[in-house]
Design a protein around this motif. Sequence first.
Motif, PDB file in Angstrom:
ATOM      1  N   LYS A  88       0.840  -1.202   0.000  1.00  0.00           N
ATOM      2  CA  LYS A  88       0.000   0.000   0.000  1.00  0.00           C
ATOM      3  C   LYS A  88       0.873   1.249   0.000  1.00  0.00           C
ATOM      4  N   GLU A  89       1.881   1.263   0.856  1.00  0.00           N
ATOM      5  CA  GLU A  89       2.779   2.406   0.930  1.00  0.00           C
ATOM      6  C   GLU A  89       3.566   2.593  -0.364  1.00  0.00           C
ATOM      7  N   ASP A 119       2.500   1.875  -3.386  1.00  0.00           N
ATOM      8  CA  ASP A 119       1.569   2.497  -4.337  1.00  0.00           C
ATOM      9  C   ASP A 119       1.449   3.998  -4.078  1.00  0.00           C
ATOM     10  N   ILE A 120       1.342   4.374  -2.809  1.00  0.00           N
ATOM     11  CA  ILE A 120       1.252   5.790  -2.449  1.00  0.00           C
ATOM     12  C   ILE A 120       2.520   6.527  -2.878  1.00  0.00           C
ATOM     13  N   LYS A 152       2.722   6.976  -6.770  1.00  0.00           N
ATOM     14  CA  LYS A 152       1.812   8.042  -7.228  1.00  0.00           C
ATOM     15  C   LYS A 152       2.380   9.418  -6.887  1.00  0.00           C
ATOM     16  N   ALA A 153       2.895   9.574  -5.677  1.00  0.00           N
ATOM     17  CA  ALA A 153       3.443  10.867  -5.255  1.00  0.00           C
ATOM     18  C   ALA A 153       4.660  11.249  -6.090  1.00  0.00           C
ATOM     19  N   PRO A 194       4.790   4.683   7.111  1.00  0.00           N
ATOM     20  CA  PRO A 194       4.055   5.792   6.505  1.00  0.00           C
ATOM     21  C   PRO A 194       4.630   7.172   6.841  1.00  0.00           C
ATOM     22  N   GLN A 221       6.076   9.842   4.097  1.00  0.00           N
ATOM     23  CA  GLN A 221       5.512  11.188   3.990  1.00  0.00           C
ATOM     24  C   GLN A 221       6.607  12.249   4.130  1.00  0.00           C
TER      25      GLN A 221
END
Length: 105
Positions: free
Chosen positions: A31-32, A34-35, A38-39, A91, A95
Amino acid sequence: SYNINVLSERAGIKGLKNVKVMQEQVGIVLKEKDIMIKALKQLGLNVYSSDANFVLIDSDNQQELVAKLATEYDTVIRAFDKYIRITIGLPIQNQKLIKALTKIL
């Protein structure tokens, strides 16, 4: 063969014995990732995914970018040939990296 220390070996064996926890961790990393992909694409970077817990990005100035992230943002990534290797972390770590890259780029 691949050498690891005793603590890593014990943690790996414990993880293999608890498949449910391991599967949950794999899900979080995917999941991370994929994030992160995209970023990074939103920042205009060419991103190359992998089947592992990292991605590669193209960079003409990878040494400068790696140094700036380390010195100004206390974030460590690795330059690898003409690419930068970004390991998927927690996460909050991901970030932090994305925010730093947004400021730099």
